[in-house]
Design a protein around this motif. Structure first.
Motif, PDB file in Angstrom:
ATOM      1  N   THR A 460      23.430  35.809  29.647  1.00 25.60           N
ATOM      2  CA  THR A 460      24.137  34.925  30.584  1.00 25.60           C
ATOM      3  C   THR A 460      23.960  35.450  32.014  1.00 25.60           C
ATOM      4  OG1 THR A 460      25.732  34.255  28.909  1.00 25.60           O
ATOM      5  CG2 THR A 460      26.404  33.996  31.208  1.00 25.60           C
ATOM      6  N   ASN A 461      23.605  34.531  32.901  1.00 23.09           N
ATOM      7  CA  ASN A 461      23.351  34.872  34.301  1.00 23.09           C
ATOM      8  C   ASN A 461      24.541  35.541  34.964  1.00 23.09           C
ATOM      9  OD1 ASN A 461      21.264  31.982  35.222  1.00 23.09           O
ATOM     10  ND2 ASN A 461      20.755  33.919  34.285  1.00 23.09           N
ATOM     11  N   GLY A 462      24.271  36.096  36.119  1.00 23.67           N
ATOM     12  CA  GLY A 462      25.334  36.681  36.937  1.00 23.67           C
ATOM     13  C   GLY A 462      24.920  36.637  38.399  1.00 23.67           C
ATOM     14  N   ILE A 463      25.818  37.063  39.242  1.00 28.14           N
ATOM     15  CA  ILE A 463      25.587  37.050  40.700  1.00 28.14           C
ATOM     16  C   ILE A 463      26.042  38.390  41.274  1.00 28.14           C
ATOM     17  CG2 ILE A 463      25.920  34.569  40.891  1.00 28.14           C
ATOM     18  CD1 ILE A 463      28.836  35.441  41.926  1.00 28.14           C
ATOM     19  N   THR A 464      25.548  38.730  42.445  1.00 23.58           N
ATOM     20  CA  THR A 464      25.998  40.001  43.010  1.00 23.58           C
ATOM     21  C   THR A 464      27.262  39.819  43.860  1.00 23.58           C
ATOM     22  OG1 THR A 464      25.531  41.813  44.536  1.00 23.58           O
ATOM     23  CG2 THR A 464      24.198  39.814  44.817  1.00 23.58           C
ATOM     24  N   GLN A 465      28.292  40.536  43.477  1.00 28.37           N
ATOM     25  CA  GLN A 465      29.561  40.478  44.221  1.00 28.37           C
ATOM     26  C   GLN A 465      29.435  41.126  45.593  1.00 28.37           C
ATOM     27  OE1 GLN A 465      28.942  42.281  41.479  1.00 28.37           O
ATOM     28  NE2 GLN A 465      30.129  44.164  41.330  1.00 28.37           N
ATOM     29  N   ARG A 466      28.367  41.931  45.770  1.00 25.75           N
ATOM     30  CA  ARG A 466      28.244  42.594  47.069  1.00 25.75           C
ATOM     31  C   ARG A 466      27.845  41.603  48.151  1.00 25.75           C
ATOM     32  NH1 ARG A 466      27.312  45.691  42.879  1.00 25.75           N
ATOM     33  NH2 ARG A 466      25.183  44.950  42.568  1.00 25.75           N
ATOM     34  N   ARG A 467      26.922  40.701  47.851  1.00 25.53           N
ATOM     35  CA  ARG A 467      26.611  39.692  48.861  1.00 25.53           C
ATOM     36  C   ARG A 467      27.690  38.603  48.906  1.00 25.53           C
ATOM     37  NH1 ARG A 467      22.144  37.703  51.922  1.00 25.53           N
ATOM     38  NH2 ARG A 467      20.887  39.393  51.049  1.00 25.53           N
ATOM     39  N   PHE A 468      28.130  38.143  47.735  1.00 26.31           N
ATOM     40  CA  PHE A 468      28.938  36.922  47.729  1.00 26.31           C
ATOM     41  C   PHE A 468      30.449  37.160  47.837  1.00 26.31           C
ATOM     42  CE2 PHE A 468      24.814  35.505  46.121  1.00 26.31           C
ATOM     43  CZ  PHE A 468      24.575  34.496  47.053  1.00 26.31           C
ATOM     44  N   LEU A 469      30.867  38.419  47.855  1.00 24.14           N
ATOM     45  CA  LEU A 469      32.267  38.676  48.205  1.00 24.14           C
ATOM     46  C   LEU A 469      32.334  39.713  49.333  1.00 24.14           C
ATOM     47  CD1 LEU A 469      35.216  38.070  47.758  1.00 24.14           C
ATOM     48  CD2 LEU A 469      35.253  39.665  45.849  1.00 24.14           C
ATOM     49  N   LEU A 470      31.781  40.875  49.097  1.00 28.16           N
ATOM     50  CA  LEU A 470      31.896  41.957  50.093  1.00 28.16           C
ATOM     51  C   LEU A 470      31.302  41.529  51.436  1.00 28.16           C
ATOM     52  CD1 LEU A 470      32.823  44.867  50.461  1.00 28.16           C
ATOM     53  CD2 LEU A 470      30.603  45.640  49.624  1.00 28.16           C
ATOM     54  N   HIS A 471      30.136  40.914  51.410  1.00 29.33           N
ATOM     55  CA  HIS A 471      29.534  40.490  52.670  1.00 29.33           C
ATOM     56  C   HIS A 471      30.006  39.112  53.120  1.00 29.33           C
ATOM     57  CE1 HIS A 471      26.350  38.939  55.417  1.00 29.33           C
ATOM     58  NE2 HIS A 471      26.522  40.140  55.939  1.00 29.33           N
ATOM     59  N   GLY A 472      30.060  38.169  52.179  1.00 33.68           N
ATOM     60  CA  GLY A 472      30.333  36.780  52.553  1.00 33.68           C
ATOM     61  C   GLY A 472      31.794  36.488  52.843  1.00 33.68           C
ATOM     62  N   ASN A 473      32.685  37.267  52.260  1.00 31.04           N
ATOM     63  CA  ASN A 473      34.116  36.977  52.386  1.00 31.04           C
ATOM     64  C   ASN A 473      34.879  38.273  52.641  1.00 31.04           C
ATOM     65  OD1 ASN A 473      36.705  35.954  52.178  1.00 31.04           O
ATOM     66  ND2 ASN A 473      36.348  34.862  50.244  1.00 31.04           N
ATOM     67  N   PRO A 474      34.690  38.863  53.840  1.00 27.68           N
ATOM     68  CA  PRO A 474      35.286  40.173  54.109  1.00 27.68           C
ATOM     69  C   PRO A 474      36.816  40.182  54.000  1.00 27.68           C
ATOM     70  CG  PRO A 474      34.228  39.270  56.094  1.00 27.68           C
ATOM     71  CD  PRO A 474      33.830  38.402  54.950  1.00 27.68           C
ATOM     72  N   LEU A 475      37.443  39.076  54.334  1.00 34.69           N
ATOM     73  CA  LEU A 475      38.916  39.057  54.270  1.00 34.69           C
ATOM     74  C   LEU A 475      39.391  39.211  52.831  1.00 34.69           C
ATOM     75  CD1 LEU A 475      39.739  36.112  56.732  1.00 34.69           C
ATOM     76  CD2 LEU A 475      39.808  38.573  57.198  1.00 34.69           C
ATOM     77  N   LEU A 476      38.770  38.441  51.940  1.00 36.91           N
ATOM     78  CA  LEU A 476      39.183  38.528  50.535  1.00 36.91           C
ATOM     79  C   LEU A 476      38.770  39.879  49.940  1.00 36.91           C
ATOM     80  CD1 LEU A 476      40.546  37.187  48.160  1.00 36.91           C
ATOM     81  CD2 LEU A 476      38.379  36.085  47.564  1.00 36.91           C
ATOM     82  N   ALA A 477      37.598  40.367  50.342  1.00 34.36           N
ATOM     83  CA  ALA A 477      37.147  41.672  49.843  1.00 34.36           C
ATOM     84  C   ALA A 477      38.158  42.752  50.215  1.00 34.36           C
ATOM     85  CB  ALA A 477      35.766  42.001  50.411  1.00 34.36           C
ATOM     86  N   ASP A 478      38.644  42.721  51.459  1.00 35.17           N
ATOM     87  CA  ASP A 478      39.630  43.724  51.890  1.00 35.17           C
ATOM     88  C   ASP A 478      40.935  43.585  51.111  1.00 35.17           C
ATOM     89  OD1 ASP A 478      37.888  44.788  53.667  1.00 35.17           O
ATOM     90  OD2 ASP A 478      38.782  43.847  55.454  1.00 35.17           O
ATOM     91  N   PHE A 479      41.327  42.350  50.899  1.00 35.30           N
ATOM     92  CA  PHE A 479      42.556  42.091  50.135  1.00 35.30           C
ATOM     93  C   PHE A 479      42.440  42.685  48.721  1.00 35.30           C
ATOM     94  CE2 PHE A 479      44.477  39.251  46.917  1.00 35.30           C
ATOM     95  CZ  PHE A 479      45.817  39.266  47.292  1.00 35.30           C
ATOM     96  N   VAL A 480      41.309  42.414  48.076  1.00 39.76           N
ATOM     97  CA  VAL A 480      41.123  42.908  46.706  1.00 39.76           C
ATOM     98  C   VAL A 480      41.155  44.438  46.704  1.00 39.76           C
ATOM     99  CG1 VAL A 480      39.532  43.001  44.737  1.00 39.76           C
ATOM    100  CG2 VAL A 480      39.811  40.861  46.002  1.00 39.76           C
ATOM    101  N   THR A 481      40.441  45.024  47.651  1.00 40.60           N
ATOM    102  CA  THR A 481      40.391  46.486  47.701  1.00 40.60           C
ATOM    103  C   THR A 481      41.786  47.077  47.965  1.00 40.60           C
ATOM    104  OG1 THR A 481      38.100  46.431  48.415  1.00 40.60           O
ATOM    105  CG2 THR A 481      39.321  48.448  48.887  1.00 40.60           C
ATOM    106  N   LYS A 482      42.534  46.406  48.828  1.00 44.04           N
ATOM    107  CA  LYS A 482      43.889  46.888  49.131  1.00 44.04           C
ATOM    108  C   LYS A 482      44.755  46.873  47.861  1.00 44.04           C
ATOM    109  CE  LYS A 482      46.933  44.436  51.384  1.00 44.04           C
ATOM    110  NZ  LYS A 482      47.173  43.300  52.269  1.00 44.04           N
ATOM    111  N   LYS A 483      44.561  45.859  47.062  1.00 49.17           N
ATOM    112  CA  LYS A 483      45.393  45.734  45.857  1.00 49.17           C
ATOM    113  C   LYS A 483      44.945  46.671  44.738  1.00 49.17           C
ATOM    114  CE  LYS A 483      48.134  42.299  47.056  1.00 49.17           C
ATOM    115  NZ  LYS A 483      49.394  42.740  47.676  1.00 49.17           N
ATOM    116  N   ILE A 484      43.655  46.773  44.518  1.00 52.98           N
ATOM    117  CA  ILE A 484      43.206  47.450  43.278  1.00 52.98           C
ATOM    118  C   ILE A 484      42.192  48.563  43.523  1.00 52.98           C
ATOM    119  CG2 ILE A 484      43.603  45.353  41.896  1.00 52.98           C
ATOM    120  CD1 ILE A 484      40.498  45.035  41.812  1.00 52.98           C
ATOM    121  N   GLY A 485      41.921  48.891  44.776  1.00 49.24           N
ATOM    122  CA  GLY A 485      40.888  49.895  45.052  1.00 49.24           C
ATOM    123  C   GLY A 485      39.509  49.252  45.058  1.00 49.24           C
TER     124      GLY A 485
END
Ligand code: HBZ
Length: 820
Positions: A460-485
């Motif tokens: 089953t296919n997958g996508i890279t979270q580094r481009r599509f969250l960490l890079h593309g959505n920095p606000l949400l990436a920071d939120f996730v990191t703040k909550k769970i590391g």
């Protein structure tokens, strides 16, 4: 991991502006600044790049060669910076130079060497291979022009060339020392080999080109690993040597120059459709021959027994496009290394594996024998022999069933069937989502599965979270990191730890506030690029993907027309404001697809300008959808439209990018949607429409009649009538073809995409969406759960499965030493 030194980096940027452009930072323009920054970043990674390859050689690790006509990389700079964890340092350095990183990143053209899902999957895989520390090369073509730039004029798509190399590519390194010759045409003669006394097959009177590789770095996340994407360019082999030219030579030299000039000129802009053009086959053999030749040479530099190449090399075929690789490897083994056929065949079998990305019949590659044998005479002979033996195998396995040969032969009906060759020659055949693999096994490739069940597997296919969250959505990436590391960055399963926060009102509010800010960012983009004002408080309902009838953008826009009618009929009806956002390129020659783009824009014109509906519906067609603006779009989506006719979308990967960014899927039970729903729960998605079994049953029994629906459903009839009564175009024939396709289908078959059949079910699912969105807490929880439950859909997971189950690679740790 080497540290990035801010001061050093700043002076490098200053030096590069000077050396490259004879300018100071103040004098340089934005593009020049981008170039200078990119060179400074390349300087920083080059030590890791060298260390990576030194480590691979020392450890003598097995390498996967991912052969693909397409790598849809998008922009490199921002991605490299985040993978270096250099965001903070570089951002500060750039600011201290009086510059802005976002503006600089925006100067980079997308590397759009791909059409859609298949090409972007290859790019995500490279990112994961580096991050996981596996030895890999991406092998492809350095197209001079990538995927065309789409301009919308008057609602119509116009294609403009994508001159992505105009200012040069600062990240690439030309490697002329690894150039190889690739031969086309001519004929094959049999000659006695002086050394062995055996007969040899020799290609004569051919034309050849020089394949010259350019290497691009693929930087892993925070681990010193830099793999290589090697893209090949063609150069003429002889410069004119005027002294020695007789007339014939001159003619040939001109032809060879032309061949070299045309091969890498442009990417074919077809998605899920076979082009069947001679130049396309030339492109395929060109990059495959070069890649396989180089892989063999590299292997033989360190090993002495070509018979064991499968222990160190695996060729993964990204769809059938690179399937000539199996015949090329056979050619090298048999003709150049004098290996007996049977043994060469076993070696090839152990070295090649094939991924299938579609069941759509128009996408299956079949080449006319005449063309194939003329262009690749020796390769054709080899395929004939493979076919002869394979047919014998089929007859041995099924002595009484001639139909088997008809359905399974590699050469049949005057055509070479590339999928059959790939399956016969490889040790692995995989589909790209569970449902898709099941359809391959039980329907499309049933005969092959029966004969060789051990080859079939699912990845089953997958996508890279580094481009599509960490890079593309920095606000949400920071939120996730703040909550769970930050473990999620390299192990997306951790994102499930977010689930507990879905019951916390504060967290939900924060999550929805981030979504709102991302919607404001997209609204600004839309205002700047489309001149349309959209309300970020409305529901952002998004369908972005290639335009194809099976993806059913038409169902979406017909539903918008229906909603608009409803609003006009009942102006006071409670209605949650919606912004329907589309983005899609249509293949240049695909008329109906282009007509659907025109329809979307025509509906947009009418609806957006009708004051009487008070801005409750807006329709936006985002021009030139591509990787770089996709990152912004996914981040801002509330609703993810994944509405393909069940059974037709092999997997989909956009669906996963939306999910990661907290959009809720509105979709059919198709492709990977099935697995998305399994992860997030039915109650957190909006599912509608025929199942794949139902679609397949209708295809067999022919019982679907769209006219019954037209005759009995007044709302649908009204919408269809508006296609041809002037509501959306003063030219009454503008959308006639679409109208006919819905009612009469094509070639005597009713609409193969079941649009009217699924319409009511879709409309009803859309009502559920509106109701759910109106309940703010409920929606926030659903959206957040989508992010939390997307752990399975990382390409890291997919690559780990390929590496363990197909390629058998070992993980490598790279240390950068002073040597580098
Ligand atoms: O590959 C796509 C599938 O449609 C999609 O469902 C899947 O998620 C994705 C990755 O596995 N297929 C393509 O994108 N196919 C092509 O782009 C294509 C290009 C040229 C062709 C045939 C297909 O000749």
């Amino acid at each position: 991991m080497k540290e990035l030194n801010k001061e050093e980096f700043k002076s490098e940027v200053e030096d590069y502006v000077k050396v490259l452009f004879r300018k100071s930072i103040k004098e340089a323009d934005d593009q020049q600044i981008f170039q200078a920054v990119a060179y400074a970043v390349k300087d920083f990674i080059v030590d890791q790049w060298m260390a990576t390859h030194r480590t691979y050689e020392e450890k003598d690790v097995k390498t996967v060669y991912y052969l693909s006509m397409e790598f849809l990389m998008g922009r490199a700079l921002g991605n490299i910076i985040i993978n270096l964890k250099g965001n903070q340092a570089i951002k500060e350095a750039i600011e201290e130079l009086g510059l802005n990183l976002d503006v600089i990143e925006d100067q980079e053209p997308d590397a759009a060497l791909g059409n859609g899902g298949l090409g972007r999957l290859a790019a995500c895989f490279l990112d994961s291979l580096s991050t996981l520390g596996y030895a890999a090369y991406g092998c492809g073509i350095r197209y001079k022009y990538g995927m065309f730039k789409q301009v919308i004029e008057n609602g119509y798509q116009i294609e403009k060339p994508d001159d992505w190399l105009k200012y040069g590519n600062p990240f690439e390194i030309k490697r002329p020392e690894y150039a190889v010759e690739v031969k086309f045409g001519g004929y094959v003669s049999i000659k006695k080999d002086e050394e062995t006394g055996r007969n040899k097959f020799v290609q004569e009177n051919y034309q050849s080109v020089l394949a010259v590789p350019y290497d691009l770095p693929v930087v892993g996340y925070n681990n010193n690993v830099v793999n290589t994407l090697r893209i090949w360019d063609a150069e003429a082999i002889d410069t004119f040597n005027l002294d020695s030219f007789d007339k014939g030579d001159y003619q040939k030299a001109v032809e060879q120059q032309n061949l070299a000039r045309t091969i890498c000129e442009v990417l074919y802009p077809n998605d899920n459709h076979m082009a069947g053009k001679e130049l396309r086959l030339k492109q395929q053999y060109f990059f495959v021959s070069a890649s396989v030749q180089r892989a063999v040479m590299k292997y033989m530099e360190k090993h002495d027994d070509i018979r064991k190449i499968h222990e160190k090399v695996c060729f993964q075929l990204n769809d059938t496009h690179p399937t000539v690789a199996v015949a090329e490897l056979m050619r090298i083994l048999v003709d150049e290394y004098n290996i007996e056929w049977d043994e060469a065949w076993h070696i090839t079998n152990k070295t090649c594996a094939y991924t299938n990305h579609t069941i759509m019949s128009e996408a299956l590659e079949k080449w006319p024998l005449e063309l194939f044998s003329r262009l690749l005479p020796r390769i054709y002979q080899i395929i004939e022999e493979i076919n002869r033996r394979f047919v014998l195998d089929i007859q041995r396995a099924y002595p009484d069933d001639y139909g088997k040969v008809e359905r399974m032969a590699i050469i049949y009906d005057g055509q070479v069937k590339m999928a059959h060759l790939a399956i016969a020659a490889g040790f692995s055949v995989n589909g790209v989502a569970r449902l898709h693999t099941e359809i391959l096994k039980n329907q499309e490739l049933k005969d092959f599965y029966q004969m060789m069940p051990e080859k079939f597997n699912n990845k089953t296919n997958g996508i890279t979270q580094r481009r599509f969250l960490l890079h593309g959505n920095p606000l949400l990436a920071d939120f996730v990191t703040k909550k769970i590391g930050d473990d999620w960055i390299t192990d997306l399963k951790h994102i499930d730890e977010l689930s507990v926060y879905t019951d916390d009102e504060m967290s939900r509010k924060e999550f929805m506030n981030i979504k709102y800010q991302n919607k404001v960012r997209l609204a600004k983009y839309i205002k700047e690029h489309n001149g349309i004002e959209v309300n970020p408080r409305s529901i952002f309902d998004v369908q972005v993907k290639r335009l194809h009838e099976y993806k059913r953008q038409l169902l979406n826009i017909l539903h918008v027309m229906y909603l608009y009618n409803e609003l006009k009929k009942n102006p006071d009806k409670e209605f949650y404001p919606r912004t329907f956002i589309f983005g899609a390129k249509a293949s240049a020659g695909y008329h109906r697809a282009k007509s659907i783009i025109k329809l979307i824009n025509s509906v947009a014109d009418v609806v957006n300008n009708d004051k009487s509906i008070d801005g409750k519906i807006k329709v936006v067609f985002i021009e030139n959808y591509r990787v770089s603006n996709a990152e912004i779009i996914f981040a801002a989506a509330d609703v993810s439209e994944q509405i393909s006719t069940a059974s037709k979308e092999a997997s989909g990967t956009g669906n996963m990018k939306f999910m990661l960014n907290g959009a809720v899927t509105l979709g059919t039970m198709d492709g990977a949607n099935v697995e998305i729903v399994e992860e997030v729960g039915k109650e957190n998605a909006f599912i509608f429409g025929l199942s794949s079994d139902e679609v397949i049953a209708y295809e067999h029994n022919g019982q679907y009649n769209p006219r019954d629906i037209y005759n009995t459903d007044g709302d649908i009839r009204a919408v269809l009538t508006q296609l041809v009564d002037g509501t959306y175009s003063s030219n009454l024939d503008e959308f006639r073809d679409i109208y006919n396709s819905l009612l009469d289908g094509q070639g005597g078959r009713p609409d193969m995409y079941f649009i009217l059949k699924d319409f009511r079910s879709y409309a009803e699912a859309q009502e559920r969406v509106s109701a759910a969105y109106a309940d703010t807490a409920k929606w926030a929880k659903m959206a957040m759960l989508n992010t939390a439950k997307c752990g399975k859909f990382s390409s890291d997971r997919t690559i780990e499965e390929y590496a363990q189950e197909i390629w058998h690679l070992e993980k490598v740790k790279v240390e950068v030493t002073t040597e580098d």
